[in-house]
Design an enzyme around this catalytic site. Structure first.
Site, mmCIF file in Angstrom:
data_model
loop_
_atom_site.group_PDB
_atom_site.id
_atom_site.type_symbol
_atom_site.label_atom_id
_atom_site.label_comp_id
_atom_site.label_asym_id
_atom_site.label_seq_id
_atom_site.Cartn_x
_atom_site.Cartn_y
_atom_site.Cartn_z
ATOM 1 N N ASP A 20 4.407 -0.154 13.917
ATOM 2 C CA ASP A 20 3.241 0.603 14.402
ATOM 3 C C ASP A 20 2.129 0.700 13.368
ATOM 4 O O ASP A 20 1.392 1.683 13.324
ATOM 5 C CB ASP A 20 3.643 2.024 14.848
ATOM 6 C CG ASP A 20 4.776 2.001 15.844
ATOM 7 O OD1 ASP A 20 4.742 1.141 16.735
ATOM 8 O OD2 ASP A 20 5.694 2.829 15.721
ATOM 9 N N LYS A 26 -0.524 -3.869 13.894
ATOM 10 C CA LYS A 26 -0.462 -5.336 13.782
ATOM 11 C C LYS A 26 -1.228 -6.023 14.899
ATOM 12 O O LYS A 26 -1.823 -7.069 14.696
ATOM 13 C CB LYS A 26 0.997 -5.822 13.795
ATOM 14 C CG LYS A 26 1.746 -5.487 12.519
ATOM 15 C CD LYS A 26 3.170 -5.994 12.569
ATOM 16 C CE LYS A 26 4.026 -5.257 13.572
ATOM 17 N NZ LYS A 26 4.263 -3.847 13.260
ATOM 18 N N GLY A 41 5.338 -3.343 20.559
ATOM 19 C CA GLY A 41 4.221 -3.012 21.442
ATOM 20 C C GLY A 41 2.940 -3.262 20.669
ATOM 21 O O GLY A 41 2.574 -2.479 19.813
ATOM 22 N N HIS A 42 2.317 -4.402 20.928
ATOM 23 C CA HIS A 42 1.090 -4.744 20.207
ATOM 24 C C HIS A 42 -0.102 -4.528 21.124
ATOM 25 O O HIS A 42 -0.249 -5.203 22.135
ATOM 26 C CB HIS A 42 1.140 -6.200 19.716
ATOM 27 C CG HIS A 42 2.148 -6.402 18.631
ATOM 28 N ND1 HIS A 42 2.447 -7.625 18.094
ATOM 29 C CD2 HIS A 42 2.914 -5.500 17.972
ATOM 30 C CE1 HIS A 42 3.369 -7.466 17.152
ATOM 31 N NE2 HIS A 42 3.672 -6.199 17.069
ATOM 32 N N GLN A 74 7.686 -5.047 14.488
ATOM 33 C CA GLN A 74 8.294 -3.953 13.714
ATOM 34 C C GLN A 74 7.774 -3.985 12.269
ATOM 35 O O GLN A 74 6.656 -4.407 12.056
ATOM 36 C CB GLN A 74 9.830 -4.021 13.766
ATOM 37 C CG GLN A 74 10.420 -3.656 15.131
ATOM 38 C CD GLN A 74 10.469 -4.811 16.105
ATOM 39 O OE1 GLN A 74 10.891 -5.899 15.768
ATOM 40 N NE2 GLN A 74 10.062 -4.587 17.330
HETATM 41 P P1 IMP Z 1 15.611 -1.039 18.583
HETATM 42 O O1 IMP Z 1 14.799 -2.092 17.934
HETATM 43 O O2 IMP Z 1 15.203 -0.732 19.991
HETATM 44 O O3 IMP Z 1 17.091 -1.296 18.455
HETATM 45 O O4 IMP Z 1 15.357 0.335 17.784
HETATM 46 C C1 IMP Z 1 15.807 0.518 16.445
HETATM 47 C C2 IMP Z 1 14.800 1.351 15.654
HETATM 48 O O5 IMP Z 1 13.618 0.587 15.450
HETATM 49 C C3 IMP Z 1 14.371 2.635 16.338
HETATM 50 O O6 IMP Z 1 14.127 3.610 15.351
HETATM 51 C C4 IMP Z 1 13.060 2.258 17.001
HETATM 52 O O7 IMP Z 1 12.209 3.355 17.203
HETATM 53 C C5 IMP Z 1 12.493 1.301 15.966
HETATM 54 N N1 IMP Z 1 11.572 0.317 16.530
HETATM 55 C C6 IMP Z 1 11.886 -0.782 17.245
HETATM 56 N N2 IMP Z 1 10.777 -1.461 17.573
HETATM 57 C C7 IMP Z 1 9.749 -0.796 17.041
HETATM 58 C C8 IMP Z 1 8.344 -1.034 17.011
HETATM 59 O O8 IMP Z 1 7.822 -2.015 17.526
HETATM 60 N N3 IMP Z 1 7.604 -0.094 16.363
HETATM 61 C C9 IMP Z 1 8.159 0.973 15.738
HETATM 62 N N4 IMP Z 1 9.462 1.228 15.732
HETATM 63 C C10 IMP Z 1 10.254 0.348 16.374
#
Ligand code: IMP
Length: 424
Positions: free
Chosen positions: A12, A15, A39-40, A220
């Site tokens: 977040d 990007k 989520g871009h 991420q």
């Molecule tokens: P997962 O990727 O859904 O397994 O989530 C694992 C961790 O990564 C959690 O804390 C999510 O909130 C975080 N996370 C996954 N994708 C994103 C992203 O695009 N932005 C911010 N946090 C993310």
């Protein structure tokens, strides 16, 4: 020169905006890890579009947008995003997805929820099935995008996994999944994606050898990396630099420069250590002002001040060349800006970050403040025209991490970006 754009915090960082700003001069934009947990947010004309799976290059028909083999793909989500863009008039003909990208299946999503409920450490995942899909890859039982093109092969593989996981989720009191519930939809998605499914390893290598310019789009952030992040509170992929190679099949020589994205403060979604986290009214103020609500899940993000200890580590492990500092405008009007300069751990001061939970639980942030600025920076386009205090804040960050700040974002619009010429 090829460019990797990656997040240096917990995701977040902005990007989407950074990549949108930088993508213009590239022939190829490729995603190498993650899935639709990302989520871009990008603006297409007047439309605000949140891309979860498609690379941000998708808006330019001259740019090949590629999902590499390191990305876990939910084909239904992919089709939905493509259809949405087509309805906006975007030409999606130059989009490609690896036949060896692992598939996310409906039971992965169920497992994500069941695992989360039964875990000692709740992670706060996005519940998209990302972790379970990567588990199947590591467990050598994954299905791949290419399997969508062969119904018999798909069914043969899916039946075994489906039964295996049904026993597991039922043991936790959740309902199992029947293959008939999704087989047709997945085959239909395969039909829709058909001509876009290809061997992206060869395609990318050919283009690389032809001298085409490639932008690697990270999702991420470094501190969510499964190996180098704050494990177990991480995602299941490698947003860090190594993921580029495993997730595309391109050689190390293909990596040109690395621009790391960092917010002028810090946020985190989900559970896990966050040394510079704020609570109470100050946190609410920053969250509201920064619009810090998840682009994928809508969850309020946890917020805090910039953590230079963590940032320095992210820069180090990735060999980042320059910073793209985002959301500077959010700090407008503060009398002073706090930031974390070091940690005190067991009575000793340190600037060396260790992502392990045991270290971070002991780490007390040492917070310093630097004078803030009055008025808005949103309309400023030259570094030298920024208030002196803003210039000092940026220079202070640059000195702490020992790389230049090349770009500063002062608003969500593409043009609300300050580019600095770097001395070579
Ligand atoms: P997962 O990727 O859904 O397994 O989530 C694992 C961790 O990564 C959690 O804390 C999510 O909130 C975080 N996370 C996954 N994708 C994103 C992203 O695009 N932005 C911010 N946090 C993310």
């Amino acid at each position: 020169m090829n460019l990797l754009v990656m997040g240096l915090q917990w995701g977040d960082e902005g990007k989407g905006k950074a990549i949108d700003y930088l993508a213009g001069n590239f022939d190829v934009v490729v995603r190498y890890q993650g899935g639709h947990n990302a989520g871009h947010t990008v603006y297409y004309g007047d439309h605000k579009v949140v891309l979860h799976l498609l690379p941000s290059g998708i808006f330019s028909p001259h740019t090949a947008s590629v999902i590499g083999n390191g990305v876990v793909v939910n084909p239904l989500q992919l089709v939905e995003e493509l259809l949405h863009l087509q309805s906006l008039g975007v030409d999606t003909g130059n989009f490609w997805v690896s036949h060896r990208a692992p598939l996310i299946l409906p039971f992965h999503q169920k497992l994500d929820i069941v695992f989360e409920q039964s875990r000692y450490h709740k992670i706060g995942t996005t519940r998209r099935g990302i972790g379970p899909a990567y588990e199947d890859l590591a467990g050598r039982r994954a299905l791949f995008v290419g399997d969508l093109l062969d119904p018999r092969r798909f069914r043969r593989k899916a039946v075994i996994l489906n039964e295996y996981y049904n026993r597991l989720v039922q043991a936790y009191g959740a309902e199992g999944t029947q293959i008939e519930e999704y087989m047709d939809a997945y085959m239909e998605a395969g039909g829709f994606l058909g001509s876009h499914i290809t061997d992206t390893t060869w395609m990318l290598n050919r283009r690389f050898r032809e001298g085409q310019a490639i932008l690697f789009e990270g999702a991420q952030g470094a501190l969510l990396d499964i190996h180098h992040g704050t494990y177990p509170f991480v995602t299941s992929s490698n947003p860090t630099v190594g993921g580029v190679f495993t997730g595309t099949g391109l050689p190390v020589q293909s990596l040109g420069r690395i621009t790391g994205i960092a917010k002028a403060y810090a946020t985190r979604v989900g559970e896990g250590p966050f040394p510079s986290e704020l609570e109470g009214p100050q946190a609410e103020w920053l969250r509201d002002r920064g619009g810090e609500f998840g682009a994928t899940t809508g969850r309020p993000r946890r917020v805090g001040w910039l953590d230079l200890v963590a940032l320095r580590y992210a820069v180090m492990i990735n060999g980042v060349d320059s910073l793209f500092l985002t959301k500077l405008d959010i700090l407008d009007g503060l009398t002073s800006i706090p930031f974390v300069e070091a940690y005190r751990v067991n009575g000793r001061e340190t600037r060396d970050f260790d992502p392990s939970i045991e270290f971070l639980e002991e780490a007390e942030p040492i917070v310093r403040e630097i004078p803030g600025w009055q008025g808005s920076v949103s309309e400023i386009r030259l570094f030298e025209e920024l208030p002196m205090e803003a210039q000092h804040y940026i220079e202070m960050i640059s000195e702490a991490v020992d790389i230049p700040v090349e770009f500063v974002s002062v608003g969500s619009g593409r043009d609300q970006t300050i580019k600095r010429e770097l001395k070579s």
